[in-house]
Design a protein around this motif. Structure first.
Motif: not given
Length: 557
Positions: A242-246, A330-339, A374-377, A381-385
């Motif tokens: 009964g809470r919002r996604p984390r 859900d896991v998302l890795w955003r990289d501004n370096q070398s991986g 672009g991170l907000g979009a 797209a992810v409904p859960g945590d």
């Protein structure tokens, strides 16, 4: 017949040629170049503290140099012949000035971890390390000797004569090594044991060995699937509770050292925006897993950490991000370096572009705010945590001056070049501190982004992967072997921000967290803290290593 017809024919111009030289003499010349040109850093460290007015120490110094030269020559005498000597020496002479230059100017040690970082570096990072000083060293210690060598003819001799001569050279070299080294052998071996870091400073031997090991490790990792961990991980869905996604954003910092972090009491205010946020929790004493990204990143996301460090196990097993994924987060890795260095293998990952917004992008690099675009979009797209990892460019050296906006150029004069040795230490520190101010701004922008996400229970965790040397003990940059690395390379900043809604639904007492944050901790806590913050239940979880566990009810993880 004309007068011109009777003139004598012009003689061809004399052609200058160098005298032919034996393979052994070429090998000897190359040995002297390698020992006195590329191994000065090794000799300086190995012979440190010796008294040149002491007869014994002078003998020790002479013996060390003689043994070092003899071993180099012995290897070349075994490997080189009339057909291979020039290609072989071209390779050795060409590569040796590079590590020698970085040892002399930055105190860099080329062990396996460092060579793995070199192998995995991208062209942008490599370009920043190509300084005028390096090219001058290459010209002096490689270019000119190689040209002279190729212009020098090699003596030809019957096989029998050449073999006898080679055996005599080998026997003589062995004799010289024994005569010079035996009287000082106990002291030489004791010094070698007490200064193990010098083993990584032998050029080119250590570089070739370390490169071979790094490539072998890469080959093994590419062919062997990682062992799964945390398959028993579970997490309740937001709807069920009964809470919002984390939403947890984990900012993986780069090359930030705790000693220069404003929130830690540094004489300069390098974190003005975070300091103005009363709900930011600062951790002033955090130890890193390693001194380079290649080591720290896999280690800090593993269940082993520094306390049970096992490089093979860390590299061959999944990370905590995989455990979160097994739990349905859900896991998302955003990289501004070398991986992500294998940490995000099999998970959603994005490499940030090197161009775009002209306000933050130049010369094929974008400042870290590009990761928020672009991170907000992606989150919508992810409904859960969800957990989002933002891997910073941060304070990655040596081009600190390219890591911040003009608005952050507060401390002057700055070092506006990647050749740190050409700048006063004060200017290097100024540029570094300005770059820290940009990280402070980026973290403040990330928190503002999360505050605006009223559809989520949000939190942010930031910690750097390792620290940096800024001239202390003659060292710059990072990557020293952990056992001998200075504290500035191993102590890093960390902060946490938790929204009201996140604190409420997780039962987290932020005042308690701020109090406990004053206790020393390390990267070892990250694996379990991430599981706890995302309320993941698994047999791998250890509450004792969860930084927030004592500040929330036990039932919540």
């Amino acid at each position: 017949m004309s007068t011109f017809d009777s003139a004598p024919a012009a003689r061809p111009a004399a052609r200058f040629t160098l005298p032919a030289v034996s393979v052994e003499l070429i090998a000897l010349a190359a040995t002297l170049l390698l020992v006195f040109g590329s191994n000065r850093g090794f000799l300086a460290r190995f012979l440190e503290g010796r008294d040149v007015t002491s007869l014994y120490d002078v003998g020790f110094i002479a013996a060390t140099v003689t043994v070092l030269a003899g071993l180099h020559l012995l290897i070349l005498l075994v490997l080189a012949n009339r057909w291979t000597v020039k290609p072989l020496l071209t390779l050795l002479i060409a590569i040796s000035p590079v590590p020698a230059y970085y040892m002399a100017h930055y105190g860099t040690v080329f062990d396996t971890a460092m060579m793995r970082a070199v192998v995995h570096t991208d062209h942008k990072e490599a370009g920043e390390l190509l300084t005028p000083g390096l090219f001058m060293a290459l010209a002096a210690y490689a270019g000119l000797p190689i040209v002279v060598m190729w212009l020098t003819p090699v003596c030809k001799a019957p096989i029998g004569t050449a073999l006898r001569r080679r055996l005599l050279w080998i026997a003589a070299t062995l004799a010289v090594i024994l005569v010079a080294g035996l009287p000082f052998s106990k002291d030489i071996f004791a010094t070698s044991r007490n200064h193990k870091e010098t083993h990584h400073m032998l050029v080119p031997v250590s570089v070739l060995v370390a490169t071979g090991k790094a490539l072998a490790d890469d080959g093994r990792d590419a062919t062997v699937a990682k062992t799964a961990i945390g398959r028993d991980a579970t997490a309740a869905t937001p709807a069920a509770e009964g809470r919002r996604p984390r939403l947890l954003v984990f900012v993986v910092g780069e090359t930030a050292r705790a000693a220069n972090w404003g929130l830690n009491g540094y004489a300069r205010q390098t974190t003005p925006e975070l300091a103005a946020m009363p709900d930011v929790v600062n951790f002033p004493a955090v130890g890193s897993c390693g001194t380079a990204t290649e080591v720290s990143l896999p280690c800090m996301f593993s269940p082993y950490g520094r306390r049970a460090y096992d490089e093979d196990a860390i590299r061959s097993h999944e990370s905590v991000l995989n455990v979160l994924d097994h739990a349905g987060i859900d896991v998302l890795w955003r990289d501004n370096q070398s991986g992500c260095k294998g940490v995000c293998d099999g998970l959603a990952a994005e490499q940030m572009p090197g161009e775009g917004d002209p306000a933050i992008c130049r010369d094929g690099r974008c400042l870290d705010e590009i990761m928020l675009q672009g991170l907000g979009a992606r989150i919508d797209a992810v409904p859960g945590d969800m957990i989002v990892l933002l891997h910073q460019l941060g304070n990655h050296g040596p081009a600190y001056f390219e890591r911040y906006r003009n608005a952050d150029r507060v401390f002057t004069p700055t070092c506006d070049t990647g050749d740190l040795g050409s700048c006063p230490v004060e200017a290097v520190v100024n540029s570094y501190d300005n770059a820290l101010r940009y990280t402070d701004h980026f973290l403040a922008e990330t928190i503002a982004f999360l505050k605006a996400r009223t559809d989520r229970d949000t939190a942010m965790l930031y910690v750097s992967d390792h620290g940096e040397s800024l001239g202390e003990y003659g060292l710059f940059l990072h990557g020293m072997p952990y056992a001998i690395a200075p504290d500035v390379q191993k102590t890093v900043p960390m902060v946490m921000w938790v929204s009201d809604a996140f604190a409420t639904t997780s039962g987290l007492d932020r005042a308690c967290l701020a109090e406990h944050a004053q206790q020393p901790t390390s990267h070892d806590a990250l694996f379990h803290t991430l599981l706890g913050l995302m309320a993941v239940k698994t047999s791998l979880y250890d509450r004792a290593y969860d930084l927030a566990a004592s500040c929330r009810p036990a039932a919540t993880g």
